[in-house]
Write an enzyme that holds these catalytic residues in place. Structure first.
Site, mmCIF file in Angstrom:
data_model
loop_
_atom_site.group_PDB
_atom_site.id
_atom_site.type_symbol
_atom_site.label_atom_id
_atom_site.label_comp_id
_atom_site.label_asym_id
_atom_site.label_seq_id
_atom_site.Cartn_x
_atom_site.Cartn_y
_atom_site.Cartn_z
ATOM 1 N N ARG A 110 4.100 -8.230 -0.584
ATOM 2 C CA ARG A 110 4.113 -7.545 -1.208
ATOM 3 C C ARG A 110 5.382 -6.539 -1.516
ATOM 4 O O ARG A 110 5.597 -5.616 -0.222
ATOM 5 C CB ARG A 110 2.548 -6.720 -1.180
ATOM 6 C CG ARG A 110 2.112 -8.042 -1.005
ATOM 7 C CD ARG A 110 0.221 -8.179 -1.059
ATOM 8 N NE ARG A 110 0.463 -6.926 0.541
ATOM 9 C CZ ARG A 110 -0.652 -6.680 1.162
ATOM 10 N NH1 ARG A 110 -1.907 -6.246 0.068
ATOM 11 N NH2 ARG A 110 -0.554 -6.351 2.735
ATOM 12 N N GLU A 135 -11.000 -0.298 -4.117
ATOM 13 C CA GLU A 135 -10.291 -0.257 -2.448
ATOM 14 C C GLU A 135 -8.997 0.559 -3.840
ATOM 15 O O GLU A 135 -8.999 0.478 -4.149
ATOM 16 C CB GLU A 135 -10.220 -1.933 -1.697
ATOM 17 C CG GLU A 135 -8.979 -2.377 -2.197
ATOM 18 C CD GLU A 135 -8.814 -3.811 -1.110
ATOM 19 O OE1 GLU A 135 -9.764 -3.557 -0.056
ATOM 20 O OE2 GLU A 135 -7.048 -3.737 -1.268
ATOM 21 N N HIS A 152 -3.217 -1.348 -5.345
ATOM 22 C CA HIS A 152 -2.861 -0.014 -3.832
ATOM 23 C C HIS A 152 -1.805 0.964 -4.385
ATOM 24 O O HIS A 152 -0.482 0.694 -4.077
ATOM 25 C CB HIS A 152 -2.555 -1.117 -2.910
ATOM 26 C CG HIS A 152 -3.782 0.200 -1.983
ATOM 27 N ND1 HIS A 152 -4.169 -0.156 -0.933
ATOM 28 C CD2 HIS A 152 -2.395 1.229 -1.736
ATOM 29 C CE1 HIS A 152 -4.520 1.222 -0.186
ATOM 30 N NE2 HIS A 152 -3.809 2.332 0.018
ATOM 31 N N ASP A 155 0.898 -1.259 0.104
ATOM 32 C CA ASP A 155 -0.052 0.033 0.087
ATOM 33 C C ASP A 155 1.238 1.109 0.273
ATOM 34 O O ASP A 155 0.641 2.015 0.888
ATOM 35 C CB ASP A 155 -1.039 0.208 1.805
ATOM 36 C CG ASP A 155 -1.990 -1.585 1.505
ATOM 37 O OD1 ASP A 155 -2.150 -1.771 0.317
ATOM 38 O OD2 ASP A 155 -1.814 -1.366 2.464
#
Length: 322
Positions: A299, A201, A265, A21
């Site tokens: 990630r 999102e 994201h 993110d």
């Protein structure tokens, strides 16, 4: 750690490892700030550098830690740092140990001009202007200014049978409070937005000429994670959902040949000369994950140069990773 079918290619070397993110902010003095979710989901970190490259090895400072109990004690997710009317603010989502999925958006404010060195104070949960915003799983808040007005976009789940995560927009009264009721921007309408979970999102805004592009992420957080996009004229009514155009197909998705899995994201920033648009996003290098993908630490943060086609639309091409 067993990384299973790890794929190494010339395209998927991470910019910053184990940071999901990711959010990069380029300040008016030209410096860059980086923040992201850490795998432990227990704190908020910042890095600062005079160059984009420098963020990779910049010292990482913890500017806030989760509470031991109660609100803001679990799942510290997706921080974003913004400079609003001369002050630094940081938006993030958090839940609590006794209800780990009760995520809500919270705000921090820096007490000084140096976001790395000066103390941050808690401003509490983002305040709604209606009776229904932030009443359920809410996260991934971003803010931006357009036509002298500040706006807020976030993801929130609604429960009509199966819970689904939609994107909403509202105008801001202040950095900590909305001034209008929420407006539904997009729901997970298409099959690629409904893999395992029905999700929209992670919104992020990109400007080009007289257009605004709002990217978002869809589906569960494994290899099916992908990105969609909305667009609108900068002079249109941003609170009119019919003024936005939604793309029928994802703008980015897993590319097995390049070894970039579950891209999503993202945030956008500018090159040091201010001429190029850069997308910062996260992805994995493998897909065989033990347990819940949310708790897999790998990630990584990637960066990619955005190109523009003859019609002035962004081109998302992972061969432009650098």
């Amino acid at each position: 750690m067993n990384i299973h079918n790890f794929i190494q290619t010339k395209y998927n070397e991470p910019f910053i490892v184990q940071r999901a993110d990711p959010y990069v902010y380029r300040h008016e003095d030209g410096s860059y700030l980086f923040t992201a979710s850490v795998p432990e989901y227990d704190r908020i970190v910042l890095r600062q550098s005079d160059t984009l490259d420098g963020l990779q090895d910049a010292e990482e400072v913890t500017i806030w830690k989760r509470h031991e109990t109660g609100k803001m004690s679990m799942h510290i997710w997706a921080p974003e740092i913004h400079f609003i009317e001369g002050k630094w603010f940081l938006y993030f989502a958090a839940s609590e140990k006794d209800d780990i999925w009760a995520l809500r958006p919270y705000v921090l404010e820096c007490t000084g001009s140096d976001p790395i060195a000066d103390p941050w104070i808690e401003k509490g949960k983002m305040q709604a202007a209606d009776d229904f915003s932030f009443q359920d799983f809410s996260l991934d808040m971003t803010v931006f200014k357009n036509q002298d007005k500040w706006y807020c976009v976030w993801a929130e789940k609604v429960s009509v049978g199966k819970k689904i995560s939609n994107l909403y927009i509202a105008e801001l009264e202040s950095p900590c409070r909305l001034s209008t009721a929420q407006v539904l921007l997009t729901s997970p309408d298409y099959d690629w937005e409904r893999v395992d979970f029905w999700v929209n999102e992670g919104p992020s805004l990109l400007r080009h000429e007289d257009k605004l592009y709002l990217t978002y992420s869809a589906s569960a957080t494994g290899a099916c994670y992908c990105m969609g996009m909305l667009s609108i004229s900068s002079g249109a009514d941003l609170l009119d959902p019919h003024a936005w155009k939604k793309e029928r197909l994802p703008i980015m998705k897993t590319d097995w040949e390049k070894g970039i899995l579950g891209p999503g994201h993202n945030s956008f920033t500018k090159s040091e000369d201010g001429k190029e648009d850069i997308m910062i996003y996260h992805a994995r290098q493998y897909d065989e994950i033990e347990g819940d993908p949310l708790y897999d630490p790998n990630r990584h943060t990637y960066r990619m140069k955005i190109l523009w086609d003859k019609d002035g639309r962004p081109v998302f091409d992972m061969t432009n990773n650098f």
